[in-house]
Design a protein around this motif. Structure first.
Motif, short mmCIF file in Angstrom:
data_model
loop_
_atom_site.label_atom_id
_atom_site.label_comp_id
_atom_site.label_asym_id
_atom_site.label_seq_id
_atom_site.Cartn_x
_atom_site.Cartn_y
_atom_site.Cartn_z
N SER A 109 0.83 -1.20 0.00
CA SER A 109 0.00 0.00 0.00
C SER A 109 0.87 1.25 0.00
O SER A 109 2.08 1.18 0.26
N VAL A 110 0.23 2.37 -0.30
CA VAL A 110 0.90 3.67 -0.35
C VAL A 110 0.11 4.66 0.51
O VAL A 110 -1.11 4.53 0.64
N LYS A 111 0.81 5.61 1.08
CA LYS A 111 0.18 6.69 1.84
C LYS A 111 0.82 8.00 1.42
O LYS A 111 1.98 8.03 1.01
N ALA A 112 0.03 9.08 1.54
CA ALA A 112 0.50 10.40 1.13
C ALA A 112 0.54 11.33 2.32
O ALA A 112 -0.48 11.53 2.99
N ALA A 113 1.70 11.90 2.59
CA ALA A 113 1.85 12.98 3.58
C ALA A 113 1.71 14.28 2.78
O ALA A 113 2.65 14.70 2.11
N ILE A 114 0.51 14.84 2.82
CA ILE A 114 0.23 16.08 2.09
C ILE A 114 0.31 17.22 3.09
O ILE A 114 -0.50 17.31 4.02
N VAL A 115 1.32 18.08 2.93
CA VAL A 115 1.52 19.20 3.85
C VAL A 115 1.19 20.47 3.09
O VAL A 115 1.68 20.71 1.98
N HIS A 116 0.32 21.30 3.71
CA HIS A 116 -0.12 22.56 3.10
C HIS A 116 -0.24 23.59 4.22
O HIS A 116 -0.95 23.35 5.20
N GLN A 117 0.48 24.69 4.11
CA GLN A 117 0.46 25.76 5.11
C GLN A 117 0.75 25.21 6.52
O GLN A 117 0.03 25.49 7.48
N ASP A 118 1.79 24.40 6.62
CA ASP A 118 2.25 23.81 7.89
C ASP A 118 1.20 22.92 8.56
O ASP A 118 1.21 22.75 9.78
N ARG A 119 0.30 22.37 7.77
CA ARG A 119 -0.69 21.41 8.26
C ARG A 119 -0.60 20.16 7.40
O ARG A 119 -0.26 20.24 6.24
N ILE A 120 -0.94 19.01 8.01
CA ILE A 120 -0.92 17.75 7.28
C ILE A 120 -2.34 17.21 7.22
O ILE A 120 -3.10 17.32 8.19
#
Length: 157
Positions: A11-22
């Protein structure tokens, strides 16, 4: 007689960080209320980076590009008394970059019956969240590290 090769779920997971939030997805199931990164199982013949983009789009409606492999988590059922099932699993966690104009996720269609919602969690609050697998510190460490001069995933033979 040779020992059989394991059947491993990838499986795969995404750490999406935007404006210092995940971005975390929240769930309520047999494990209780918990969070997870968006993602899921890769399908046969699918490169892992493509699986990240597909699974994030399916689960959140967001378009992303997997930029670098952060770390891999392995689950061996025998080591955990089958707590999370009987299938040997590897989970490849990628840093993912948002593409497009929106950072507003939406639920999948059809909706996942155990999913509660989404949260953009400030990074300093991540240690306090019940994340499954329990990789809060590994995730923070990987996000804080200066990226290597090359990607750690060699996706060509």
């Amino acid at each position: 007689m040779a020992t059989p090769l394991p059947r491993i779920s990838v499986s795969v997971k995404a750490a999406i960080v935007h404006q210092d939030r995940i971005l975390l997805m929240s769930y309520d199931d047999h494990s209780g209320f918990h969070y997870n990164l968006p993602g899921g199982k890769a399908i046969v013949g699918e490169p892992l980076r493509d699986a990240v983009a597909r699974k994030v789009k399916d689960e959140t409606g967001l378009r992303v590009r997997a930029t670098r492999l952060l770390f891999v988590v392995e689950y061996v059922p025998e080591q955990y008394n089958d707590e999370f099932g009987t299938v040997h699993k590897t989970q490849h966690n990628f840093l993912a970059e948002l593409l497009g104009d929106t950072a507003t996720p939406r639920k999948s269609d059809p909706p996942d019956p155990i999913q509660v919602g989404f949260e953009w969690v400030p990074l300093p609050e991540l240690p306090d969240k019940y994340l499954l697998p329990r990789v809060n510190q590994q995730l923070l460490d990987a996000l804080a590290a200066t990226p290597a001069d090359r990607d750690v995933l060699v996706d060509r033979w």
